[in-house]
Design a protein around this motif. Structure first.
Motif, PDB file in Angstrom:
ATOM      1  N   VAL A 114       0.819  -1.212   0.000  1.00 27.24           N
ATOM      2  CA  VAL A 114       0.000   0.000   0.000  1.00 27.24           C
ATOM      3  C   VAL A 114       0.858   1.270   0.000  1.00 27.24           C
ATOM      4  CG1 VAL A 114      -1.896  -1.215   1.150  1.00 27.24           C
ATOM      5  CG2 VAL A 114      -0.371   0.248   2.492  1.00 27.24           C
ATOM      6  N   LYS A 115       2.097   1.159   0.518  1.00 25.11           N
ATOM      7  CA  LYS A 115       2.995   2.333   0.546  1.00 25.11           C
ATOM      8  C   LYS A 115       3.217   2.870  -0.860  1.00 25.11           C
ATOM      9  CE  LYS A 115       6.061   1.244   4.339  1.00 25.11           C
ATOM     10  NZ  LYS A 115       7.368   0.659   4.594  1.00 25.11           N
ATOM     11  N   SER A 116       3.573   1.968  -1.794  1.00 22.90           N
ATOM     12  CA  SER A 116       3.920   2.426  -3.150  1.00 22.90           C
ATOM     13  C   SER A 116       2.693   2.530  -4.048  1.00 22.90           C
ATOM     14  CB  SER A 116       4.924   1.460  -3.777  1.00 22.90           C
ATOM     15  OG  SER A 116       4.354   0.172  -3.804  1.00 22.90           O
ATOM     16  N   SER A 117       1.561   1.984  -3.606  1.00 21.74           N
ATOM     17  CA  SER A 117       0.384   1.938  -4.489  1.00 21.74           C
ATOM     18  C   SER A 117      -0.362   3.267  -4.544  1.00 21.74           C
ATOM     19  CB  SER A 117      -0.582   0.859  -4.000  1.00 21.74           C
ATOM     20  OG  SER A 117      -1.235   1.296  -2.822  1.00 21.74           O
ATOM     21  N   GLY A 118      -0.148   4.123  -3.534  1.00 27.06           N
ATOM     22  CA  GLY A 118      -0.889   5.386  -3.475  1.00 27.06           C
ATOM     23  C   GLY A 118      -2.140   5.266  -2.617  1.00 27.06           C
ATOM     24  N   GLY A 119      -2.403   4.047  -2.112  1.00 27.05           N
ATOM     25  CA  GLY A 119      -3.562   3.854  -1.236  1.00 27.05           C
ATOM     26  C   GLY A 119      -4.788   3.359  -1.990  1.00 27.05           C
ATOM     27  N   LEU A 120      -5.758   2.871  -1.234  1.00 28.60           N
ATOM     28  CA  LEU A 120      -6.949   2.231  -1.827  1.00 28.60           C
ATOM     29  C   LEU A 120      -7.675   3.131  -2.829  1.00 28.60           C
ATOM     30  CD1 LEU A 120      -9.601  -0.004  -0.223  1.00 28.60           C
ATOM     31  CD2 LEU A 120     -10.358   2.152  -1.224  1.00 28.60           C
ATOM     32  N   PHE A 121      -7.832   4.423  -2.493  1.00 27.13           N
ATOM     33  CA  PHE A 121      -8.613   5.288  -3.380  1.00 27.13           C
ATOM     34  C   PHE A 121      -7.919   5.478  -4.737  1.00 27.13           C
ATOM     35  CE2 PHE A 121      -9.788   6.662   0.959  1.00 27.13           C
ATOM     36  CZ  PHE A 121     -11.137   6.390   0.903  1.00 27.13           C
ATOM     37  N   ARG A 122      -6.568   5.546  -4.725  1.00 30.33           N
ATOM     38  CA  ARG A 122      -5.841   5.815  -5.979  1.00 30.33           C
ATOM     39  C   ARG A 122      -5.477   4.534  -6.710  1.00 30.33           C
ATOM     40  NH1 ARG A 122      -2.968   9.613  -2.350  1.00 30.33           N
ATOM     41  NH2 ARG A 122      -3.591  11.727  -2.871  1.00 30.33           N
ATOM     42  N   ASP A 123      -5.398   3.433  -5.989  1.00 26.34           N
ATOM     43  CA  ASP A 123      -4.927   2.187  -6.614  1.00 26.34           C
ATOM     44  C   ASP A 123      -6.093   1.270  -6.986  1.00 26.34           C
ATOM     45  OD1 ASP A 123      -2.986   0.070  -7.240  1.00 26.34           O
ATOM     46  OD2 ASP A 123      -3.763  -0.897  -5.432  1.00 26.34           O
ATOM     47  N   MET A 124      -7.051   1.120  -6.078  1.00 21.40           N
ATOM     48  CA  MET A 124      -8.151   0.171  -6.292  1.00 21.40           C
ATOM     49  C   MET A 124      -9.425   0.888  -6.749  1.00 21.40           C
ATOM     50  SD  MET A 124      -9.707  -2.425  -3.439  1.00 21.40           S
ATOM     51  CE  MET A 124     -11.241  -3.303  -3.685  1.00 21.40           C
TER      52      MET A 124
END
Ligand SMILES: NC(=O)c1ccc[n+]([C@@H]2O[C@H](COP(=O)([O-])OP(=O)(O)OC[C@H]3O[C@@H](n4cnc5c(N)ncnc54)[C@H](O)[C@@H]3O)[C@@H](O)[C@H]2O)c1
Length: 331
Positions: free
Chosen positions: A161-171
């Motif tokens: 989740v650190k590099s993903s940008g978080g749930l709102f931006r990634d999922m």
């Protein structure tokens, strides 16, 4: 006409795209690049493609299109480099975690008049595409409310989740795009709630695994999106759109159509497990749409770079709303 592709990134999604390219009669999988050469070599060997460096692919004279499936942090620079090298580009979502960087990237695309398509693959799912087509055909009248439910079968590792940008931006970025696609009008206000209920470590990393977002358009129409990183029964992907003349919805896709009815109840086959099963047809349709755009010189295929920008603005607004506990306006 055969479109010759170079694929950048040979991970989960790079493998999916390499498979669809290799099996498409109008495409040729020519080169594969990955930061880990052995990963690229293994995939290239499967399809008789060559291994090359990222720059080498982008500059290759015998390539028409670059498909970018590298980690999110590299998308913008690779899009810009491919555009400057005169290539058509299909890039995975999200374009970038920074709206400013997306603006800069779209300027480069505009300057070079490149074709850019963003990998919001769900627009190409046959069921969801039919929902949109029937809405536009007027079957439920003017859309009043869009509901999108999206639950992954299990959470990613907390470090991801650190590099993903978080749930709102990634999922949820996929669902922001779907809500815009179905609504046909931009959202101007976003209100978000989120918690880490599935894995507390995700909360410790500053992200959520359970979230609900409400959005409204300037004309007052409403969308509700709910996401969870947990679904004990498979990959839950549903939507419902309510309009002035009726309602249209798309249910989950099951592993088979077999159902058992007995004293215990009404038992259907499990729903498909995750995106690799659920969206394989969508990925293949998505590639066909990109190839058609390249063949016809359509520089703005759906979903476009602008769609990538708008979804990112909604993801940023939702993140801010969750952090501040207040609704956020989107310009
Ligand atoms: N549309 C979808 O359904 C979907 C599904 C999964 C992932 N994605 C997106 O695709 C992207 C990749 O996700 P993934 O799950 O395949 O990740 P992954 O970690 O499985 O694969 C990424 C690959 O890229 C390689 N890599 C790292 N840096 C690179 C660089 N600078 N240049 C080239 N390759 C590099 C890594 O070695 C790895 O093999 C992410 O942006 C993600 O959001 C989209």
């Amino acid at each position: 006409m055969t479109i010759r592709f170079g694929v950048i990134g040979a991970g989960r999604i790079g493998k999916v795209h390499s498979k669809t390219i290799a099996s498409n009669p109008k495409a040729k999988l020519a080169y594969i690049a990955d930061a880990m050469p052995q990963v690229a070599a293994d995939l290239a060997a499967q399809y008789g493609a060559k291994v090359a460096g990222v720059e080498e692919i982008i500059k290759a004279g015998d390539i028409d299109a670059v498909l970018i499936g590298s980690p999110t942090g590299f998308h913008a620079e690779q899009i810009q480099a491919a555009s400057n090298a005169g290539k058509a580009i299909m890039c995975e979502k999200p374009v970038s975690l920074s709206v400013e960087t997306i603006h800069e990237t779209l300027k480069v695309i505009e300057k070079n008049k490149s074709t850019l398509m963003i990998g919001f693959n769900r627009r190409f799912d046959p069921n969801f595409a039919e929902v949109e087509r029937r809405i536009r055909a007027g079957e439920i009248g003017a859309v009043e409310m869009v509901t999108v439910i999206s639950r992954d079968p299990s959470p990613p590792p907390a470090q991801y989740v650190k590099s993903s940008g978080g749930l709102f931006r990634d999922m949820m970025i996929h669902d922001f795009d779907m809500a815009r696609f179905l609504m046909g009008e931009e959202f101007v206000i976003v209100n978000a709630l989120g918690s880490a209920l599935v894995n507390k470590a995700i909360g410790v990393e500053g992200d959520v695994d359970t979230a609900a977002v409400q959005m409204q358009t300037a004309s007052g129409r409403i969308a509700v999106i709910t996401n969870s990183r947990r679904a004990t029964y498979g990959y839950d992907q549903r939507m419902e759109v309510h309009g002035a003349l009726g309602m249209i919805h798309a249910k989950n896709v099951h592993e088979s159509t077999v159902e058992v009815l007995n004293g215990a109840g009404y038992l259907a086959a499990p729903i498909q497990n995750f995106f690799l099963e659920r969206y394989m047809t969508a990925y293949s349709n998505e590639l066909n749409a990109f190839i058609s755009a390249v063949e016809s010189g359509n520089r703005n295929p759906s979903p476009s770079g602008f769609d990538g920008l708008q979804a990112q603005k909604l993801a940023d607004a939702a993140t801010l709303s969750w952090q501040t506990g207040k609704p956020v306006k989107v310009d």
